[in-house]
Design a protein around this motif. Structure first.
Motif, PDB file in Angstrom:
ATOM      1  N   TYR A 177      19.321  57.028  22.217  1.00 34.36           N
ATOM      2  CA  TYR A 177      18.570  55.797  21.977  1.00 34.36           C
ATOM      3  C   TYR A 177      18.509  55.536  20.473  1.00 34.36           C
ATOM      4  O   TYR A 177      18.634  56.448  19.660  1.00 34.36           O
ATOM      5  CB  TYR A 177      17.151  55.908  22.533  1.00 34.36           C
ATOM      6  CG  TYR A 177      17.083  55.888  24.044  1.00 34.36           C
ATOM      7  CD1 TYR A 177      16.950  54.691  24.742  1.00 34.36           C
ATOM      8  CD2 TYR A 177      17.160  57.071  24.771  1.00 34.36           C
ATOM      9  CE1 TYR A 177      16.887  54.671  26.129  1.00 34.36           C
ATOM     10  CE2 TYR A 177      17.105  57.063  26.156  1.00 34.36           C
ATOM     11  CZ  TYR A 177      16.969  55.858  26.832  1.00 34.36           C
ATOM     12  OH  TYR A 177      16.914  55.849  28.210  1.00 34.36           O
ATOM     13  N   LYS A 206      22.782  53.443  24.359  1.00 35.97           N
ATOM     14  CA  LYS A 206      21.715  52.814  25.131  1.00 35.97           C
ATOM     15  C   LYS A 206      21.423  51.393  24.642  1.00 35.97           C
ATOM     16  O   LYS A 206      20.875  50.581  25.379  1.00 35.97           O
ATOM     17  CB  LYS A 206      20.438  53.657  25.042  1.00 35.97           C
ATOM     18  CG  LYS A 206      20.550  55.040  25.708  1.00 35.97           C
ATOM     19  CD  LYS A 206      20.674  54.929  27.218  1.00 35.97           C
ATOM     20  CE  LYS A 206      20.443  56.246  27.932  1.00 35.97           C
ATOM     21  NZ  LYS A 206      21.476  57.249  27.695  1.00 35.97           N
ATOM     22  N   ASP A 207      21.781  51.093  23.390  1.00 32.87           N
ATOM     23  CA  ASP A 207      21.436  49.785  22.831  1.00 32.87           C
ATOM     24  C   ASP A 207      22.591  48.782  22.861  1.00 32.87           C
ATOM     25  O   ASP A 207      22.534  47.760  22.191  1.00 32.87           O
ATOM     26  CB  ASP A 207      20.926  49.951  21.393  1.00 32.87           C
ATOM     27  CG  ASP A 207      19.531  50.551  21.345  1.00 32.87           C
ATOM     28  OD1 ASP A 207      19.017  50.940  22.407  1.00 32.87           O
ATOM     29  OD2 ASP A 207      18.948  50.641  20.253  1.00 32.87           O
ATOM     30  N   PRO A 209      23.804  45.921  24.770  1.00 29.30           N
ATOM     31  CA  PRO A 209      23.230  45.089  25.839  1.00 29.30           C
ATOM     32  C   PRO A 209      24.212  44.814  26.971  1.00 29.30           C
ATOM     33  O   PRO A 209      23.800  44.672  28.127  1.00 29.30           O
ATOM     34  CB  PRO A 209      22.832  43.799  25.116  1.00 29.30           C
ATOM     35  CG  PRO A 209      23.676  43.776  23.881  1.00 29.30           C
ATOM     36  CD  PRO A 209      23.863  45.206  23.488  1.00 29.30           C
ATOM     37  N   ARG A 212      24.045  47.577  29.517  1.00 25.92           N
ATOM     38  CA  ARG A 212      22.756  47.895  30.143  1.00 25.92           C
ATOM     39  C   ARG A 212      22.058  46.615  30.600  1.00 25.92           C
ATOM     40  O   ARG A 212      22.192  46.202  31.737  1.00 25.92           O
ATOM     41  CB  ARG A 212      21.894  48.717  29.173  1.00 25.92           C
ATOM     42  CG  ARG A 212      20.729  49.433  29.865  1.00 25.92           C
ATOM     43  CD  ARG A 212      20.061  50.411  28.907  1.00 25.92           C
ATOM     44  NE  ARG A 212      18.947  51.090  29.535  1.00 25.92           N
ATOM     45  CZ  ARG A 212      19.034  52.235  30.203  1.00 25.92           C
ATOM     46  NH1 ARG A 212      20.198  52.827  30.331  1.00 25.92           N
ATOM     47  NH2 ARG A 212      17.958  52.803  30.740  1.00 25.92           N
ATOM     48  N   ASP A 213      21.318  45.961  29.717  1.00 25.79           N
ATOM     49  CA  ASP A 213      20.528  44.797  30.123  1.00 25.79           C
ATOM     50  C   ASP A 213      21.406  43.642  30.622  1.00 25.79           C
ATOM     51  O   ASP A 213      21.053  42.945  31.577  1.00 25.79           O
ATOM     52  CB  ASP A 213      19.658  44.314  28.956  1.00 25.79           C
ATOM     53  CG  ASP A 213      18.620  45.353  28.544  1.00 25.79           C
ATOM     54  OD1 ASP A 213      18.297  46.218  29.380  1.00 25.79           O
ATOM     55  OD2 ASP A 213      18.160  45.310  27.394  1.00 25.79           O
ATOM     56  N   LYS A 214      22.543  43.428  29.983  1.00 24.92           N
ATOM     57  CA  LYS A 214      23.451  42.335  30.351  1.00 24.92           C
ATOM     58  C   LYS A 214      24.722  42.885  30.999  1.00 24.92           C
ATOM     59  O   LYS A 214      25.812  42.351  30.795  1.00 24.92           O
ATOM     60  CB  LYS A 214      23.814  41.507  29.111  1.00 24.92           C
ATOM     61  CG  LYS A 214      22.640  40.858  28.399  1.00 24.92           C
ATOM     62  CD  LYS A 214      23.133  40.065  27.192  1.00 24.92           C
ATOM     63  CE  LYS A 214      22.000  39.394  26.456  1.00 24.92           C
ATOM     64  NZ  LYS A 214      22.485  38.640  25.251  1.00 24.92           N
ATOM     65  N   TRP A 215      24.568  43.920  31.787  1.00 24.81           N
ATOM     66  CA  TRP A 215      25.748  44.601  32.302  1.00 24.81           C
ATOM     67  C   TRP A 215      26.618  43.719  33.184  1.00 24.81           C
ATOM     68  O   TRP A 215      27.836  43.945  33.297  1.00 24.81           O
ATOM     69  CB  TRP A 215      25.336  45.865  33.066  1.00 24.81           C
ATOM     70  CG  TRP A 215      24.574  45.624  34.332  1.00 24.81           C
ATOM     71  CD1 TRP A 215      23.227  45.532  34.483  1.00 24.81           C
ATOM     72  CD2 TRP A 215      25.134  45.460  35.641  1.00 24.81           C
ATOM     73  NE1 TRP A 215      22.890  45.307  35.795  1.00 24.81           N
ATOM     74  CE2 TRP A 215      24.045  45.259  36.529  1.00 24.81           C
ATOM     75  CE3 TRP A 215      26.421  45.448  36.159  1.00 24.81           C
ATOM     76  CZ2 TRP A 215      24.217  45.064  37.896  1.00 24.81           C
ATOM     77  CZ3 TRP A 215      26.597  45.248  37.517  1.00 24.81           C
ATOM     78  CH2 TRP A 215      25.504  45.065  38.378  1.00 24.81           C
ATOM     79  N   PRO A 249      18.590  49.652  35.923  1.00 26.71           N
ATOM     80  CA  PRO A 249      17.318  48.932  35.863  1.00 26.71           C
ATOM     81  C   PRO A 249      17.261  47.656  36.699  1.00 26.71           C
ATOM     82  O   PRO A 249      16.172  47.219  37.089  1.00 26.71           O
ATOM     83  CB  PRO A 249      17.170  48.609  34.370  1.00 26.71           C
ATOM     84  CG  PRO A 249      17.953  49.685  33.678  1.00 26.71           C
ATOM     85  CD  PRO A 249      19.123  49.930  34.577  1.00 26.71           C
ATOM     86  N   THR A 250      18.423  47.042  36.998  1.00 30.74           N
ATOM     87  CA  THR A 250      18.385  45.756  37.714  1.00 30.74           C
ATOM     88  C   THR A 250      19.309  45.681  38.920  1.00 30.74           C
ATOM     89  O   THR A 250      19.271  44.684  39.653  1.00 30.74           O
ATOM     90  CB  THR A 250      18.768  44.605  36.748  1.00 30.74           C
ATOM     91  OG1 THR A 250      20.093  44.834  36.246  1.00 30.74           O
ATOM     92  CG2 THR A 250      17.799  44.508  35.583  1.00 30.74           C
ATOM     93  N   ASN A 290      15.115  47.098  43.546  1.00 30.96           N
ATOM     94  CA  ASN A 290      15.196  45.901  42.708  1.00 30.96           C
ATOM     95  C   ASN A 290      15.425  44.632  43.530  1.00 30.96           C
ATOM     96  O   ASN A 290      15.381  43.534  42.975  1.00 30.96           O
ATOM     97  CB  ASN A 290      16.344  46.046  41.695  1.00 30.96           C
ATOM     98  CG  ASN A 290      16.094  47.147  40.700  1.00 30.96           C
ATOM     99  OD1 ASN A 290      14.968  47.332  40.230  1.00 30.96           O
ATOM    100  ND2 ASN A 290      17.133  47.907  40.359  1.00 30.96           N
TER     101      ASN A 290
END
Length: 639
Positions: A177, A206-207, A209, A212-215, A249-250, A290
């Motif tokens: 991270y 991990k950072d 995007p 992870r968040d925008k996979w 996560p999603t 989810n």
């Protein structure tokens, strides 16, 4: 019966000295080869060498050999297609073991080929014939790293090296991270991995995007091209570039659209030459779905249902990879329960349903395990239904207990013999790439040959490599490493102690002042002064001597603080010497030392360089404590 020598010992040594100086010696190599046998005699490369390259040898490998020989002082390199009956200068035969010229050269030296994957045989014959035979292209490349170390010597000992890796997967996972490495960091790291015979780098910051968040989203064209460029750099270094995605996560495990999004992302990366893929399901909530359709597909949320859902998705992705590329390496995954090997509903469900080809990562007995034994690894094999790939959270410094630290102790407390129960080891390095190489050198050496691994010698070799062979810089680096020796866990107790070499000296100073006579006190205080000067001088020596300036840049605040702490310790030694002589100047020396210690303790990390910013730690609990205690070790003179 005791044999009596007729000459004095000094005369015997003097007589033997010239012969001893000429004897070939067993070279120190990192990683330690499986087998090295001296065969008598030595070879000097000189100015001219003949290179015999087997057909089909990678031109990049030949170019590396030429550069290596040039660095060793060889000025003329001619080529030949085969060995002559008699050689008039050193000849280097290069290629894989299935090539006729290589087999002929091995037969000439009476050496059999090696059959282990990534293995090689290296022979240096006293007549000047050097043969490097790789089992495959990777083995040939790994053998070059051994030859690179040997040609630094003034002469090459005649020997036979037979070598191959103990573990099939060896390398790093950029899985921390905080601030990811830059592209330049990754390029340098891939070059470094080649030198320690590592073969795997996992891209998993991990950072990122888009991982992870925008996979689900496609990478911008420029970023995709950059990843492709890194994959090509990895291939040139015989390192497998593995792309990792973190959809946990999603993701909706039962949604065909999400499965398609994963496959689409992998297909785009395959277009850039990336063939190895990884799905990370760590650090996510797995007790809650989810999406509603996962309840319909797998039942109420919970650990066992999560294991089943994850296996279904991963199996589908594995099948997709093989359909696209039948020779593709197996998918790698990290489970949500990635630490310990206790039997749980989640592990049971994953074990029962997961395709046996898929590689499972495991961090050991804890997130940051203090030790890993063969029984620990056997328990993980049982829990996950396959040999696991160890994700070793060392030397990563992205958790609170590592604030202000570089983790630079040698790699220890992993049991020799783990190669029989692990698929490999990946180190999770620090946000600081160049300082990470110290620990990663040890991890790669252990994964290559755990039976022959020597932690202290490998630690010293890492310092030599960072110093580019400069002995003074290497010693300064080892002094620095000692001040960054502590290895924390997630708890309150570290798994490696702080500054053991410095602490041993400071303890001896305390004991000698307490119990020694005046000459002993004077001697130990003089030794303390020398160590203080070494600590104070090390930062400038390191900055001037390291081969890669990135090390000094990334370690800058630690080097700044170290120099100030060294000066504080020098003043402390002066205070002890004055106090021992009954000189009232001791009070001023101790006060100045206290002031400098406060300055050193206030130096802070580079903002944003690590997940937790804070003050720099230098031999904390050892150096600071001694400087604070020193004024009370000798009674102040009575005025």
């Amino acid at each position: 019966m005791t044999r009596r020598w007729t000459l004095p010992l000094a005369a015997l040594l003097a007589t033997a000295a010239p012969a001893v100086a000429q004897l070939p010696t067993l070279p120190a190599l990192t990683p330690a080869p499986v087998s090295t046998t001296l065969t008598g005699g030595a070879v000097t490369l000189g100015d001219s060498v003949v290179l015999v390259t087997a057909p089909g040898t990678d031109p990049a490998v030949v170019a590396l050999v030429r550069a290596m020989l040039g660095d060793a002082g060889v000025r003329t390199i001619t080529t030949a297609s085969r060995l002559p009956a008699t050689v008039d200068r050193p000849h280097i035969v290069l290629g894989t073991a299935d090539a006729a010229p290589v087999r002929a050269a091995l037969a000439r030296s009476g050496t059999a080929v090696d059959t282990h994957r990534e293995g090689y045989v290296l022979t240096i014959a006293r007549d000047g014939v050097v043969t490097l035979a790789g089992t495959d292209g990777d083995g040939l490349f790994h053998g070059l790293q051994t030859l690179r170390q040997l040609v630094r010597r003034a002469s090459l000992p005649a020997l036979t090296i037979r070598d191959y890796p103990a573990m099939p997967i060896r390398g790093t996972i950029e899985g921390f991270y905080g601030k990811p490495w830059t592209t330049q960091d990754r390029e340098r790291h891939l070059d470094f991995l080649a030198t320690v015979k590592a073969n795997t780098y996992v891209y998993s910051p991990k950072d990122d995007p888009f991982a992870r968040d925008k996979w689900r989203e496609a990478y911008p064209a420029a970023t995709l091209a950059e990843l492709g460029s890194l994959a090509r750099r990895a291939r040139a270094n015989h390192v497998d570039f593995v792309y990792a995605i973190s959809p946990g996560p999603t993701i909706c495990f039962s949604d065909p659209a999400d499965q398609a999004a994963l496959e689409r992302k992998f297909d785009a990366l395959r277009g850039q030459g990336i063939r190895s893929f990884y799905v990370a399901l760590d650090d996510i909530e797995y007790q809650k779905w989810n999406c509603a359709r996962d309840t319909q597909a797998f039942g109420p949320s919970g650990a066992a249902a999560a294991g089943k859902a994850q296996a279904q998705l991963l199996n589908a992705v594995q099948a997709h990879l093989v359909a696209r590329d039948p020779a593709a390496p197996p998918l790698i995954m990290v489970p949500t329960e990635y630490y310990d090997a206790k039997e749980t509903p989640y592990k049971a469900a994953l074990r029962a349903a997961l395709d046996p080809r898929i590689v499972v990562q495991w961090t050991g007995t804890d997130v940051v395990p203090p030790a890993i034994s063969i029984p620990d690894a056997k328990a993980a094999t049982k829990a996950f239904g396959r040999k696991t790939l160890l994700w070793d959270n060392y030397p990563v410094n992205d958790y609170a207990q590592t604030t202000g630290r570089l983790l630079m102790a040698p790699y220890v407390k992993r049991e020799a013999g783990l190669s029989g129960e692990l698929a490999g080891i990946l180190s999770n390095p620090m946000n600081q790439e160049a300082p990470s190489r110290v620990a990663v050198t040890g991890i790669a050496a252990f994964a290559w040959n755990d039976a022959g691994y020597d932690a202290e010698r490998t630690w010293t070799a890492a310092a030599r490599e960072l110093a580019g062979g400069d002995a003074r810089a290497a010693q300064a680096l080892l002094t620095f490493f000692d001040t960054q020796h502590i290895a924390p866990t997630f708890g309150s107790q570290p798994w490696q102690e702080q500054a053991p070499k410095l602490k041993a000296l400071l303890d001896r100073v305390r004991d000698t002042i307490a119990d020694g006579d005046a000459p002993a006190r004077a001697a130990v205080i003089a030794e303390l002064t020398q160590r203080a000067d070494a600590i104070a001088d090390a930062p400038d020596i390191i900055r001037a001597g390291v081969a890669d300036p990135a090390f000094a840049i990334q370690a800058a605040p630690w080097l700044d603080a170290m120099g100030t702490w060294g000066r504080a310790l020098h003043l402390t030694a002066a205070g002890l010497a004055a106090a021992d002589a009954g000189n009232p100047a001791a009070t001023r020396y101790f006060a100045d030392a206290k002031r400098l210690a406060a300055e050193a303790a206030a130096v802070r990390t580079i903002p944003g360089a690590t997940r937790f910013d804070g003050t720099i730690k230098i031999a904390d609990g050892v150096l600071d404590r001694f400087i604070a205690d020193a004024p009370g070790l000798i009674a102040a003179p009575v005025r």
